[in-house]
Design an enzyme around this catalytic site. Structure first.
Site, PDB file in Angstrom:
ATOM      1  N   ASN A  14       0.905  -1.192   0.145  1.00 34.51           N
ATOM      2  CA  ASN A  14      -0.010  -0.005  -0.050  1.00 34.51           C
ATOM      3  C   ASN A  14       1.023   1.370   0.025  1.00 34.51           C
ATOM      4  O   ASN A  14       0.423   2.141  -0.731  1.00 34.51           O
ATOM      5  CB  ASN A  14      -1.116   0.039   1.209  1.00 34.51           C
ATOM      6  N   ILE A  93      -1.709  -1.511  18.028  1.00 32.66           N
ATOM      7  CA  ILE A  93      -2.856  -0.713  18.689  1.00 32.66           C
ATOM      8  C   ILE A  93      -2.116   0.657  19.288  1.00 32.66           C
ATOM      9  O   ILE A  93      -1.036   0.807  19.738  1.00 32.66           O
ATOM     10  CB  ILE A  93      -3.401  -1.085  19.997  1.00 32.66           C
ATOM     11  N   HIS A 110      -8.525  -0.916   5.675  1.00 36.06           N
ATOM     12  CA  HIS A 110      -8.933  -2.241   6.205  1.00 36.06           C
ATOM     13  C   HIS A 110      -9.311  -3.329   5.232  1.00 36.06           C
ATOM     14  O   HIS A 110     -10.048  -2.728   4.169  1.00 36.06           O
ATOM     15  CB  HIS A 110      -9.792  -1.951   7.271  1.00 36.06           C
TER      16      HIS A 110
HETATM   17  C1  GAR Z   1      -3.226  -4.759   3.866  1.00 36.17           C
HETATM   18  O1  GAR Z   1      -3.993  -5.857   3.346  1.00 36.17           O
HETATM   19  C2  GAR Z   1      -3.913  -3.729   4.874  1.00 36.17           C
HETATM   20  O2  GAR Z   1      -5.289  -3.658   4.410  1.00 36.17           O
HETATM   21  C3  GAR Z   1      -3.879  -4.872   6.163  1.00 36.17           C
HETATM   22  O3  GAR Z   1      -2.704  -5.360   6.124  1.00 36.17           O
HETATM   23  C4  GAR Z   1      -2.254  -5.479   4.681  1.00 36.17           C
HETATM   24  C5  GAR Z   1      -0.773  -4.911   4.590  1.00 36.17           C
HETATM   25  O4  GAR Z   1      -0.050  -4.876   3.380  1.00 36.17           O
HETATM   26  N1  GAR Z   1      -4.304  -3.952   7.200  1.00 36.17           N
HETATM   27  C6  GAR Z   1      -4.942  -4.451   8.286  1.00 36.17           C
HETATM   28  O5  GAR Z   1      -5.596  -5.599   8.155  1.00 36.17           O
HETATM   29  C7  GAR Z   1      -5.519  -3.578   9.223  1.00 36.17           C
HETATM   30  N2  GAR Z   1      -6.575  -4.069  10.123  1.00 36.17           N
HETATM   31  P1  GAR Z   1       0.825  -4.120   2.869  1.00 36.17           P
HETATM   32  O6  GAR Z   1       1.911  -4.048   3.898  1.00 36.17           O
HETATM   33  O7  GAR Z   1       1.621  -4.786   1.661  1.00 36.17           O
HETATM   34  O8  GAR Z   1       0.431  -2.777   2.421  1.00 36.17           O
END
Ligand code: GAR
Length: 213
Positions: A14, A93, A110
């Site tokens: 992201n 958190i 999320h």
């Molecule tokens: C993503 O899918 C994000 O939506 C999720 O963690 C992943 C991080 O991926 N976040 C959550 O679950 C928050 N509750 P990334 O490091 O490749 O961006």
């Protein structure tokens, strides 16, 4: 120019989507000032360095108490003095003081359509495992402002994604990222950077023009 601090815990796809969107003009009027991870070895930190962005690790392991970690995180963020904090897969958190100080200036992505599959314990792959276990036919992603609860803040943008026959948590996670997360997170940042997101009575109001873009 909106100054952004991105908080990460893992791979940082992201974060990459945000950096790409700034480079190709999908996000205007904003720059990533710094990236902070709670894990020293998060690949997201490498991505930041490759783009010449300041990066820091603030790990709970290096502090005796949770409070001390929270204070260290807050003071690092205040040193950066961002206009907007983006939680891009930040799986920690947050201290209440930080949440209060950055009210309506901190957003989270999320990987589900909130209020489904969210709240305590729902993060990363677990969200997709639960969606498949429940047999939903549509899932997606949500960008919301962060408040004192877990995934409870005002929703800014959501995008639906179809569940396909034979999906595993991993294939579903990837599709949700490609078809939703990497699109709505940069889009939200662009709207905030250009003054198109307002919070009224605890709900987000988007400017019409921004929604049709
Ligand atoms: C993503 O899918 C994000 O939506 C999720 O963690 C992943 C991080 O991926 N976040 C959550 O679950 C928050 N509750 P990334 O490091 O490749 O961006």
């Amino acid at each position: 120019m909106l100054k952004i601090a991105v908080l990460v815990s893992g791979g940082g796809t992201n974060l990459q989507a945000i950096l790409d969107a700034i480079e190709n003009g999908v996000i205007t009027n904003a720059r990533v000032e710094a990236v902070i991870s709670n894990k020293k070895d998060a690949y997201a930190l490498t991505r930041a360095k490759e783009h010449g962005i300041r990066s820091f690790a603030v790990s709970p392991k290096e502090y005796e108490t949770r409070e001390a970690f929270g204070e260290a995180l807050l003071s690092k963020i205040n040193e950066i003095a961002p206009d907007l904090i983006v939680l891009a897969g930040f799986l920690v958190i947050l201290p209440e003081k930080l949440v209060m100080q950055y009210k309506n200036r901190m957003i989270n992505i999320h990987p589900s359509l909130i209020p489904s599959f969210c709240g305590p314990g729902y993060y990363g792959l677990k969200v997709h495992e639960e969606a498949l276990a429940r047999g939903v036919k549509v899932t997606g992603a949500t960008v919301h402002f962060v408040d004192g609860g877990c995934d409870t803040g005002p929703i800014i943008m959501q995008k639906a994604v179809e569940v396909e026959q034979g999906d595993t948590p991993e294939t579903l996670q990837r599709r949700v990222m490609e078809q939703a997360e990497w699109i709505i997170l940069p889009k939200t940042i662009d709207m905030i950077a250009n003054g198109k997101v307002q919070v009224c009575d605890g709900k987000v109001v988007l400017e019409q023009e921004a929604m049709t873009k």
